[in-house]
Design an enzyme around this catalytic site. Structure first.
Site, PDB file in Angstrom:
ATOM      1  N   LYS A   1       4.832 -31.008  -1.986  1.00 51.94           N
ATOM      2  CA  LYS A   1       4.412 -32.386  -2.183  1.00 51.94           C
ATOM      3  C   LYS A   1       5.222 -33.385  -1.355  1.00 51.94           C
ATOM      4  O   LYS A   1       4.675 -34.381  -0.901  1.00 51.94           O
ATOM      5  CB  LYS A   1       4.418 -32.758  -3.665  1.00 51.94           C
ATOM      6  CG  LYS A   1       5.791 -32.787  -4.280  1.00 51.94           C
ATOM      7  CD  LYS A   1       5.728 -33.181  -5.744  1.00 51.94           C
ATOM      8  CE  LYS A   1       7.033 -32.872  -6.470  1.00 51.94           C
ATOM      9  NZ  LYS A   1       8.247 -32.673  -5.683  1.00 51.94           N
TER      10      LYS A   1
ATOM     11  N   ARG B   1       9.767 -37.404 -13.795  1.00 46.01           N
ATOM     12  CA  ARG B   1       9.881 -35.983 -14.129  1.00 46.01           C
ATOM     13  C   ARG B   1      10.082 -35.748 -15.615  1.00 46.01           C
ATOM     14  O   ARG B   1      10.165 -34.599 -16.042  1.00 46.01           O
ATOM     15  CB  ARG B   1      11.080 -35.405 -13.401  1.00 46.01           C
ATOM     16  CG  ARG B   1      10.770 -34.561 -12.178  1.00 46.01           C
ATOM     17  CD  ARG B   1      12.128 -34.235 -11.595  1.00 46.01           C
ATOM     18  NE  ARG B   1      12.228 -33.112 -10.729  1.00 46.01           N
ATOM     19  CZ  ARG B   1      12.127 -33.166  -9.405  1.00 46.01           C
ATOM     20  NH1 ARG B   1      11.756 -34.261  -8.811  1.00 46.01           N
ATOM     21  NH2 ARG B   1      12.385 -32.098  -8.695  1.00 46.01           N
TER      22      ARG B   1
ATOM     23  N   ARG C   1      12.310 -21.442   2.544  1.00 46.20           N
ATOM     24  CA  ARG C   1      12.857 -22.761   2.837  1.00 46.20           C
ATOM     25  C   ARG C   1      14.378 -22.753   2.717  1.00 46.20           C
ATOM     26  O   ARG C   1      15.076 -23.383   3.506  1.00 46.20           O
ATOM     27  CB  ARG C   1      12.275 -23.808   1.881  1.00 46.20           C
ATOM     28  CG  ARG C   1      12.765 -25.206   2.195  1.00 46.20           C
ATOM     29  CD  ARG C   1      12.040 -26.252   1.389  1.00 46.20           C
ATOM     30  NE  ARG C   1      12.644 -26.440   0.091  1.00 46.20           N
ATOM     31  CZ  ARG C   1      12.150 -27.236  -0.855  1.00 46.20           C
ATOM     32  NH1 ARG C   1      11.032 -27.880  -0.651  1.00 46.20           N
ATOM     33  NH2 ARG C   1      12.763 -27.365  -2.009  1.00 46.20           N
TER      34      ARG C   1
ATOM     35  N   ARG D   1      19.491 -25.557   2.026  1.00 47.49           N
ATOM     36  CA  ARG D   1      19.734 -26.392   0.848  1.00 47.49           C
ATOM     37  C   ARG D   1      20.493 -25.583  -0.185  1.00 47.49           C
ATOM     38  O   ARG D   1      20.127 -24.470  -0.498  1.00 47.49           O
ATOM     39  CB  ARG D   1      18.388 -26.858   0.250  1.00 47.49           C
ATOM     40  CG  ARG D   1      18.051 -28.276   0.612  1.00 47.49           C
ATOM     41  CD  ARG D   1      16.689 -28.675   0.094  1.00 47.49           C
ATOM     42  NE  ARG D   1      16.611 -28.732  -1.358  1.00 47.49           N
ATOM     43  CZ  ARG D   1      15.597 -29.310  -2.005  1.00 47.49           C
ATOM     44  NH1 ARG D   1      14.616 -29.871  -1.332  1.00 47.49           N
ATOM     45  NH2 ARG D   1      15.571 -29.310  -3.326  1.00 47.49           N
TER      46      ARG D   1
ATOM     47  N   ARG E   1      14.979 -24.507 -11.707  1.00 50.34           N
ATOM     48  CA  ARG E   1      14.172 -25.700 -11.427  1.00 50.34           C
ATOM     49  C   ARG E   1      12.744 -25.509 -11.916  1.00 50.34           C
ATOM     50  O   ARG E   1      12.087 -26.440 -12.349  1.00 50.34           O
ATOM     51  CB  ARG E   1      14.210 -26.032  -9.934  1.00 50.34           C
ATOM     52  CG  ARG E   1      15.455 -26.842  -9.596  1.00 50.34           C
ATOM     53  CD  ARG E   1      15.863 -26.774  -8.156  1.00 50.34           C
ATOM     54  NE  ARG E   1      14.836 -27.134  -7.211  1.00 50.34           N
ATOM     55  CZ  ARG E   1      14.718 -26.588  -6.011  1.00 50.34           C
ATOM     56  NH1 ARG E   1      15.544 -25.640  -5.624  1.00 50.34           N
ATOM     57  NH2 ARG E   1      13.774 -26.977  -5.202  1.00 50.34           N
TER      58      ARG E   1
HETATM   59  P1  ADP Z   1      12.112 -30.061  -5.708  1.00 48.41           P
HETATM   60  O1  ADP Z   1      10.857 -30.865  -5.962  1.00 48.41           O
HETATM   61  O2  ADP Z   1      11.947 -29.073  -4.615  1.00 48.41           O
HETATM   62  O3  ADP Z   1      12.714 -29.478  -6.954  1.00 48.41           O
HETATM   63  P2  ADP Z   1      13.577 -32.570  -5.250  1.00 48.41           P
HETATM   64  O4  ADP Z   1      14.057 -32.910  -3.906  1.00 48.41           O
HETATM   65  O5  ADP Z   1      12.448 -33.354  -5.798  1.00 48.41           O
HETATM   66  O6  ADP Z   1      13.234 -31.026  -5.172  1.00 48.41           O
HETATM   67  O7  ADP Z   1      14.788 -32.648  -6.308  1.00 48.41           O
HETATM   68  C1  ADP Z   1      16.005 -31.990  -6.108  1.00 48.41           C
HETATM   69  C2  ADP Z   1      16.928 -32.230  -7.302  1.00 48.41           C
HETATM   70  O8  ADP Z   1      17.202 -33.630  -7.437  1.00 48.41           O
HETATM   71  C3  ADP Z   1      16.343 -31.836  -8.663  1.00 48.41           C
HETATM   72  O9  ADP Z   1      16.527 -30.467  -8.948  1.00 48.41           O
HETATM   73  C4  ADP Z   1      17.146 -32.746  -9.606  1.00 48.41           C
HETATM   74  O10 ADP Z   1      18.456 -32.248  -9.826  1.00 48.41           O
HETATM   75  C5  ADP Z   1      17.260 -34.020  -8.799  1.00 48.41           C
HETATM   76  N1  ADP Z   1      16.140 -34.946  -9.087  1.00 48.41           N
HETATM   77  C6  ADP Z   1      15.155 -35.317  -8.227  1.00 48.41           C
HETATM   78  N2  ADP Z   1      14.295 -36.153  -8.802  1.00 48.41           N
HETATM   79  C7  ADP Z   1      14.709 -36.317 -10.083  1.00 48.41           C
HETATM   80  C8  ADP Z   1      14.237 -37.045 -11.204  1.00 48.41           C
HETATM   81  N3  ADP Z   1      13.110 -37.785 -11.147  1.00 48.41           N
HETATM   82  N4  ADP Z   1      14.931 -36.970 -12.366  1.00 48.41           N
HETATM   83  C9  ADP Z   1      16.048 -36.247 -12.457  1.00 48.41           C
HETATM   84  N5  ADP Z   1      16.552 -35.517 -11.450  1.00 48.41           N
HETATM   85  C10 ADP Z   1      15.895 -35.537 -10.265  1.00 48.41           C
END
Ligand code: ADP
Length: 190
Positions: A16, A91, A130, A136, A147
């Site tokens: 996404k 989230r 990835r 990462r 996750r």
């Molecule tokens: P992905 O969608 O691949 O899990 P993201 O880049 O969206 O990766 O998020 C990476 C990390 O950042 C998450 O695992 C979390 O720790 C933190 N994070 C991102 N967005 C949020 C959110 N809306 N609320 C809480 N933690 C978040």
């Protein structure tokens, strides 16, 4: 008044983020990715970055209060009339409620939620690749699994929350990047 904002949802590794970036570039919209914002704070070693690191490395969500404050700050920089695509936010149901309040204060609203559907096994394959490509630190198999569980437990209810409002548009996320982009464009422009 123009169109409302969009929320992009999908399991970790559904693609996404990349897709939101393409769409936003094509239309001159703005992407608000909480994952990217957190990674930027980590890089700059801000207090917020230091607060978020442990959670991110464990594949857990950063606490709502920290996340919502960061989003509030970012929202102030975005001009009224520019469509926002939220990516990775909200989230949790608490974040979704906070988003409604924040947008309401700015005279904005969520127009539609685009849900990218990708089966779990496909995602596990992709995320493994990835991790190797981007290095990462939160893309190890253990953290990926975590996750995923967090998504099922905390973010699935957000999909249901928006389904009750009939705001969700499901898009099949399996296929080539361009094919998926075409489906998403159609869903976003509808
Ligand atoms: P992905 O969608 O691949 O899990 P993201 O880049 O969206 O990766 O998020 C990476 C990390 O950042 C998450 O695992 C979390 O720790 C933190 N994070 C991102 N967005 C949020 C959110 N809306 N609320 C809480 N933690 C978040």
């Amino acid at each position: 008044m123009g169109r409302g904002d969009l929320v992009f949802m999908g399991p970790p590794g559904s693609g996404k983020g990349t897709q939101a970036q393409t769409l936003v570039r094509e239309h001159g919209w703005v992407q608000l990715s909480t994952g990217e914002l957190f990674r930027d704070h980590l890089k700059r070693e801000t207090a917020l970055g230091r607060a978020a690191r442990g959670y991110m490395d464990r594949g857990e969500l950063v606490p709502d209060a920290v996340t919502v404050d960061m989003v509030r700050e970012r929202l102030r920089e975005i001009p009224a009339g520019t469509r926002i695509v939220f990516d990775g936010f909200p989230r949790t149901v608490a974040q979704a409620d906070a988003l409604d309040r924040l947008l309401g204060e700015l005279g904005r609203r969520v127009d539609a939620v685009i849900l990218l559907d990708v089966p779990r096994q496909e995602i596990l394959d992709r995320l493994g690749k990835r991790a190797r490509a981007e290095g990462r630190t939160d893309d190890t198999p253990e953290v990926i699994g975590k996750r995923f569980d967090v998504y099922e437990q905390q973010t699935r209810p957000v999909v249901e929350h928006y389904e009750r409002r009939r705001a969700v548009r499901r898009v099949d996320g399996v296929g080539g990047v361009d094919a998926v982009a075409t489906r998403l464009r159609e869903a976003a422009e509808r």
